[in-house]
Scaffold this active site. Structure first.
Site, PDB file in Angstrom:
ATOM      1  CE  LYS A 154      -0.270  -0.441   5.028  1.00 60.99           C
ATOM      2  NZ  LYS A 154      -1.036  -1.039   6.131  1.00 60.99           N
ATOM      3  CE1 TYR A 161      11.636  31.677   5.989  1.00 59.05           C
ATOM      4  CE2 TYR A 161      12.043  29.335   5.671  1.00 59.05           C
ATOM      5  CZ  TYR A 161      11.695  30.570   5.156  1.00 59.05           C
ATOM      6  OH  TYR A 161      11.419  30.696   3.830  1.00 59.05           O
TER       7      TYR A 161
HETATM    8  C1  LIG Z   1      -0.213  -1.968   6.814  1.00 56.59           C
HETATM    9  C2  LIG Z   1      -0.771  -3.271   7.276  1.00 56.59           C
HETATM   10  C3  LIG Z   1       0.047  -4.410   7.414  1.00 56.59           C
HETATM   11  C4  LIG Z   1       1.554  -4.357   7.244  1.00 56.59           C
HETATM   12  O1  LIG Z   1       2.130  -4.020   8.487  1.00 56.59           O
HETATM   13  P1  LIG Z   1       3.728  -3.987   8.684  1.00 56.59           P
HETATM   14  O2  LIG Z   1       3.867  -3.607  10.107  1.00 56.59           O
HETATM   15  O3  LIG Z   1       4.257  -2.964   7.758  1.00 56.59           O
HETATM   16  O4  LIG Z   1       4.244  -5.348   8.388  1.00 56.59           O
HETATM   17  C5  LIG Z   1      -0.545  -5.624   7.713  1.00 56.59           C
HETATM   18  N1  LIG Z   1      -1.877  -5.712   7.912  1.00 56.59           N
HETATM   19  C6  LIG Z   1      -2.697  -4.638   7.834  1.00 56.59           C
HETATM   20  C7  LIG Z   1      -4.144  -4.815   8.083  1.00 56.59           C
HETATM   21  C8  LIG Z   1      -2.164  -3.391   7.533  1.00 56.59           C
HETATM   22  O5  LIG Z   1      -2.980  -2.322   7.485  1.00 56.59           O
END
Ligand SMILES: *Cc1c(COP(=O)(O)O)cnc(C)c1O
Length: 362
Positions: free
Chosen positions: A29, A246
């Site tokens: 994702k 800044y």
């Molecule tokens: C993002 C996500 C993962 C992956 O988690 P990691 O800690 O990056 O391995 C797994 N399951 C769900 C439901 C997620 O939203």
């Protein structure tokens, strides 16, 4: 930004060896956590991965276009009403998080006369996504609602696996077991990277791994994937008391060499690192002085004398400063730092040895 695809593949295989006999899905994702879903997913296919999780239909359709037909693509957030037909046409597998999502997907399956692949998520104590006990009870009372579905996995997600809270893990596992016992004996998916690496009982049949594949979870044999360096735009010598950046939140304490580096918060480099973080030249720590700007920041390079010049590159993430260390200094987590990087950098991919070989579903 360098992205080591050989390390991506090696990490995938390491996790798979660790989690066996469970399958391991790659969570890609958010553009593979900001690393570029195209090259990353293809490297994972070459490493043997056939299961991919993304967040939504847009990401899933994009990934389907890149991978072709043979891989399973799971949509974590499920489907909005009205997008079921598009998801079915693209051969996607939604995670069904509510009875409403379930009824719409099953309804389409019955309408087209073909059981549609699905994952059913249970909320086991995180209050985020998935069926609650009352929903499971409703489903048990009317099992016909499952007609039209080819249920691949029963799934849940752990709230505290990454902070290693064994008591919460155990409570969630027990809740998962008690709900699963009321449902058909579908294969199970419970673990993310941290749970897969630390909680053997959570592995189930399908591990969903993201961060460990990207080398940002400390674990046996896992290799770093991401490197980040930026170039010095200009170097100046300032006298004691001269303000920097800044708000002039930093004043030189002595005669100092201040180097301006071409990276800032618009590049995803946290502003929280103002007067706090550092860049490195070799092992020499070069403190960030003043506020991080949008496109640049200043570092104190006095220690290097005249050795740091315009055009030279300094390390931001690499052997001297890991992603996890930079995230901790910025009061955030590796996930957030990683997903914010990458939009604006030149990405350079180090290919894996099998890159020339076309993967089975690439
Ligand atoms: C993002 C996500 C993962 C992956 O988690 P990691 O800690 O990056 O391995 C797994 N399951 C769900 C439901 C997620 O939203």
């Amino acid at each position: 930004m360098t992205i080591d695809l050989a390390a991506v593949g090696a990490n995938y295989r390491t996790i798979r060896a660790h989690a066996a006999p469970a399958r391991v899905a790659a969570v890609v994702k958010a553009d593979a956590y900001g690393l570029g879903v195209g090259p990353v997913a293809k490297a994972l296919v070459r490493a043997g991965c056939r299961d991919f999780f993304v967040a939504d239909l847009t990401e899933a359709s994009d990934l389907r276009g890149r991978l072709g037909g043979d891989c399973d693509i799971y949509v974590l957030n499920g489907l909005w009403a009205g997008s079921e037909a598009a998801a079915a046409a693209a051969g996607l597998t939604p995670v069904l998080n509510s009875l409403a999502q379930l009824d719409r997907w099953a309804g389409l399956g019955r309408a087209v006369g073909r059981a549609l692949p699905a994952v059913l998520q249970l909320d086991t104590g995180m209050s985020r996504l998935g069926l609650e006990p009352v929903d499971v009870a409703a489903l048990v009372r009317s099992p016909g609602r499952l007609d039209g579905l080819d249920m691949r996995y029963l799934m849940s997600h752990m709230a505290c696996a990454d902070v290693g809270d064994d008591a919460v893990n155990a409570r969630q596992r027990a809740q998962f077991e008690s709900l699963a016992a009321q449902l058909p004996p579908w294969p199970r998916s419970l673990a993310n990277s941290a749970a897969a690496l630390t909680d053997q009982l959570a592995r189930g049949d399908l591990v969903r791994s993201g961060l460990a594949i990207y080398g940002a979870v400390p674990g046996p044999g896992l290799r770093p994937v991401v490197g980040l360096s930026a170039r010095v735009i200009q170097v100046r010598t300032v006298t004691p008391g001269t303000g920097v950046g800044y708000g002039l939140t930093y004043q030189a304490r002595r005669t100092e060499h201040i180097a301006t580096v071409g990276v800032g918060y618009a590049d995803g480099w946290p502003r929280a690192l103002s007067n706090r973080g550092a860049a490195y030249l070799g092992e020499v720590r070069l403190p960030i002085v003043g506020q991080v700007s949008m496109d640049s920041m200043m570092i104190d390079a006095t220690e290097l004398g005249d050795r740091l010049q315009a055009g030279d590159a300094v390390e931001l993430i690499g052997p001297n400063q890991t992603l996890a260390q930079a995230a901790a200094l910025a009061d955030t987590i590796p996930y957030e730092l990683l997903t914010r990087l990458g939009r604006r950098y030149a990405r350079s991919y180090r290919q894996d040895a099998d890159a020339a070989i076309v993967g089975a579903c690439a």
